[in-house]
Design an enzyme around this catalytic site. Structure first.
Site, mmCIF file in Angstrom:
data_model
loop_
_atom_site.group_PDB
_atom_site.id
_atom_site.type_symbol
_atom_site.label_atom_id
_atom_site.label_comp_id
_atom_site.label_asym_id
_atom_site.label_seq_id
_atom_site.Cartn_x
_atom_site.Cartn_y
_atom_site.Cartn_z
ATOM 1 N N THR A 128 0.762 -0.942 -2.511
ATOM 2 C CA THR A 128 1.524 -2.051 -1.908
ATOM 3 C C THR A 128 1.888 -1.643 -0.487
ATOM 4 O O THR A 128 1.633 -0.502 -0.077
ATOM 5 C CB THR A 128 2.825 -2.309 -2.702
ATOM 6 O OG1 THR A 128 3.663 -1.151 -2.574
ATOM 7 C CG2 THR A 128 2.546 -2.582 -4.164
ATOM 8 N N ASP A 129 2.500 -2.544 0.249
ATOM 9 C CA ASP A 129 2.874 -2.214 1.625
ATOM 10 C C ASP A 129 3.845 -1.038 1.665
ATOM 11 O O ASP A 129 3.843 -0.242 2.587
ATOM 12 C CB ASP A 129 3.513 -3.437 2.310
ATOM 13 C CG ASP A 129 2.453 -4.500 2.602
ATOM 14 O OD1 ASP A 129 1.250 -4.160 2.493
ATOM 15 O OD2 ASP A 129 2.824 -5.649 2.900
ATOM 16 N N CYS A 130 4.701 -0.948 0.667
ATOM 17 C CA CYS A 130 5.679 0.151 0.662
ATOM 18 C C CYS A 130 5.195 1.375 -0.112
ATOM 19 O O CYS A 130 5.693 2.472 0.088
ATOM 20 C CB CYS A 130 7.026 -0.326 0.160
ATOM 21 S SG CYS A 130 6.943 -1.428 -1.250
ATOM 22 N N TYR A 131 4.218 1.188 -1.007
ATOM 23 C CA TYR A 131 3.628 2.322 -1.746
ATOM 24 C C TYR A 131 2.119 2.232 -1.573
ATOM 25 O O TYR A 131 1.427 1.651 -2.400
ATOM 26 C CB TYR A 131 3.993 2.247 -3.232
ATOM 27 C CG TYR A 131 5.455 2.450 -3.524
ATOM 28 C CD1 TYR A 131 6.020 3.723 -3.472
ATOM 29 C CD2 TYR A 131 6.275 1.381 -3.866
ATOM 30 C CE1 TYR A 131 7.358 3.914 -3.743
ATOM 31 C CE2 TYR A 131 7.613 1.558 -4.133
ATOM 32 C CZ TYR A 131 8.154 2.833 -4.068
ATOM 33 O OH TYR A 131 9.480 3.027 -4.340
ATOM 34 N N VAL A 132 1.628 2.825 -0.496
ATOM 35 C CA VAL A 132 0.231 2.565 -0.129
ATOM 36 C C VAL A 132 -0.777 3.301 -1.009
ATOM 37 O O VAL A 132 -1.896 2.858 -1.202
ATOM 38 C CB VAL A 132 -0.044 2.897 1.363
ATOM 39 C CG1 VAL A 132 0.736 1.945 2.258
ATOM 40 C CG2 VAL A 132 0.307 4.352 1.677
#
Ligand code: SF4
Ligand code: SF4
Lengths: 389, 134
Positions: A128-132
């Site tokens: 995700t954008d926060c957990y790439v």
């Protein structure tokens, strides 16, 4: 003469507490009577060491760089829960590796962690954008983890049925191997040493009671699942499965001797766990209940060849069960257990030693366990319409 | 001396009586603790026998010369003591009552001398502490 927790703890701190195991106290009370024993003894230690399937551990791995939100997690090939926050998981004791031949599962991961071994962690996430990061493949040991604690929803069953098999073929059950035609019977309780048989109505064991859990300190966190009180009693003690405990404890304090992965042939994976509960001898009532012996504790024999609806066939005392043989309709049945009485003795003794050395203080419960409870069966049914809800 | 011996046979020598040979030719009295013949006429026999070492060696040599496979059973069952947690699951299923509880400590003891190498206990052990080596 009543005592308080504070008075008992004061004695423990000054190493003057008088502590007996639940086994030792049987003779003491026989010799001196309840009144005298209650005056002399401050704490009675109980113990049990058996297969406790409803167990598992919460783990936190910490964040990698770049970080990952793990949604599919494998520990030594055993699936752990991926539905918590990014790097938290819960590994259940009975979860098996995909390769069921291996006889390895969640309980073994827990044992290996406590033994300090490296565990192979493989995880994937959506990215995700926060957990790439989308995947990770590494090794972790107990020291690497931020938190690791057992949280077991149902442990330390108050009592349990005795399993036998009337059919013509051997059965492989969680109660062990049951030979055909009732050639043997298997029981699973530490009887006179078992925590909940020594405090049968949970008069002193409650939420917050400090316990010995797998070699470390733990706590009773809630009533266990399937907690029930509406069970027939003999001498004030249930003759079948009744109360249970939910417990919690830091794995970093534990000893692999008391936490072992089991592979029960034909059944699956389970966790053998040593649990000890100290009983504060606040008054004569607590003392009298803790002095119960195997002669006065009973369990019912059930036929495990029936898939359900097992009606008790006979009732035996733990003294009879532990003698190695019982009689049923003129037939002699050999008995042995599925939980370790030797281990239960060790737990109770170890807890006693720690209290005598002033290392283990009692914690008064902040809330008592329910006084009543019953267990509902699962019905197979259609969905109810909204109006009926 | 006492020996525990395993004899394997096949369809060629299944008809021969091992016990008869030992008794008539060597004056030995084997105590047969296990005998099994499979559908294909192969099988095995386990017996315990007492006698002078030399005589026993000769007798076993004779059996071998008849085509039997003969092996001494020594550590035919082993237990990893560090793994064993004395649960007791093996105790009531052993046909020869080779497992017993210590009356004091309640630890489970194994008496290898009485074991007839049936293998029943191996799967009863949840920590794989027991191994049959035959
Ligand atoms: S193999 Fe195991 S079950 Fe069989 S006789 Fe020997 S000890 Fe007993
Ligand atoms: S079944 Fe295994 S762990 Fe249990 S007492 Fe026997 S050898 Fe020990």
């Amino acid at each position: 003469m009543a005592k308080t927790y504070e008075e008992i703890n004061e004695k423990i701190r000054s190493k003057k507490a008088v502590v007996c195991t639940a086994e030792e106290v049987v003779d003491l009370v026989r010799k001196k009577g309840v009144e005298k024993a209650a005056e002399e003894v401050d704490v009675v230690t109980t113990g049990t060491f058996g297969a406790m399937c409803s167990s598992g551990a919460f783990l936190n791995f910490g964040h990698s760089t770049p970080p990952i939100r793990m949604t599919n997690i494998l520990l030594n090939g055993v699936q752990a829960y991926g539905g918590l926050a990014a790097v938290d998981t819960y590994i259940g004791a009975t979860q098996m590796t995909e390769d069921s031949e291996k006889g390895y599962g969640g309980a073994h991961v827990i044992e290996d962690l406590i033994a300090g071994k490296d565990i192979h962690l493989r995880a994937t996430g959506p990215g995700t954008d926060c957990y790439v990061r989308k995947e990770i493949d590494t090794y972790v040991s107990l020291d690497d983890l931020n938190e690791a604690y057992l949280y077991n929803p149902r442990n330390s069953y108050q009592n349990y049925g005795v399993a036998t098999n009337t059919s013509d073929k051997a059965l492989y059950t969680y109660m062990g191997k049951l030979l055909p035609k009732m050639k043997n019977a298997s029981y699973s309780s530490a009887g006179q040493l078992s925590p909940l048989l020594n405090d049968p109505h949970c008069d002193v064991i409650g939420i917050g009671t400090r316990i010995f859990l797998g070699g470390g300190e733990g706590y009773v966190s809630w009533q266990g699942t399937q907690f029930k009180t509406d069970v027939e009693e003999v001498g004030g003690v249930p003759v079948a499965g009744a109360r249970t405990l939910a417990v919690i404890g830091d794995m970093k304090q534990m000893d692999p001797y008391y936490v072992r992965g089991l592979d029960i042939h034909g059944y699956g994976i389970s966790l053998a766990l040593g649990i000890g509960v100290p009983l504060p001898i606040l008054d004569e009532g607590v003392m009298a209940r803790a002095a119960v012996s195997d002669e006065d504790l009973f369990a019912e024999m059930l036929d495990y060849s029936l898939p359900s609806g097992r009606v008790p066939m006979a009732r035996y005392s733990y003294a009879q069960l532990r003698s190695g043989k019982i009689e049923y309709q003129g037939k002699t049945i050999r008995t042995s257990s599925m939980s370790s009485y030797a281990g239960a003795k060790k737990v109770a003794q170890e807890l006693k030693d720690r209290i005598e050395r002033g290392e283990f203080l009692l914690n008064a419960p902040s809330l008592m366990l329910p006084k009543a409870g019953s267990v509902k069966p699962l019905k197979v049914r259609e969905a109810r319409r909204c109006a009926e809800r | 001396m006492r020996r525990k011996v395993r004899v394997d046979f096949d369809e060629l020598n299944v008809g021969e009586s091992v016990a008869y040979i030992l008794a008539t030719e060597f004056g030995l009295k084997p105590n047969i603790v296990k005998a099994q013949v499979n559908d294909d006429s192969s099988g095995l026999m386990i017996f315990i026998v007492d006698g002078e070492e030399e005589l026993l060696d000769k007798a076993m040599g004779r059996l071998k010369s008849m085509g039997f496979e003969v092996r001494d059973l020594e550590k035919h069952i082993t237990r990893d003591k560090a793994r064993c947690w004395s649960c007791g699951a093996c105790v009531s299923i052993c046909p020869s009552k080779s497992f017993t509880y210590d009356p004091e400590t309640w630890e489970v003891h194994l008496d290898i001398d009485t074991c007839i190498a049936c293998g029943s206990c191996v799967t009863s052990c949840s920590v794989k502490a027991l191994k049959l080596n035959i």
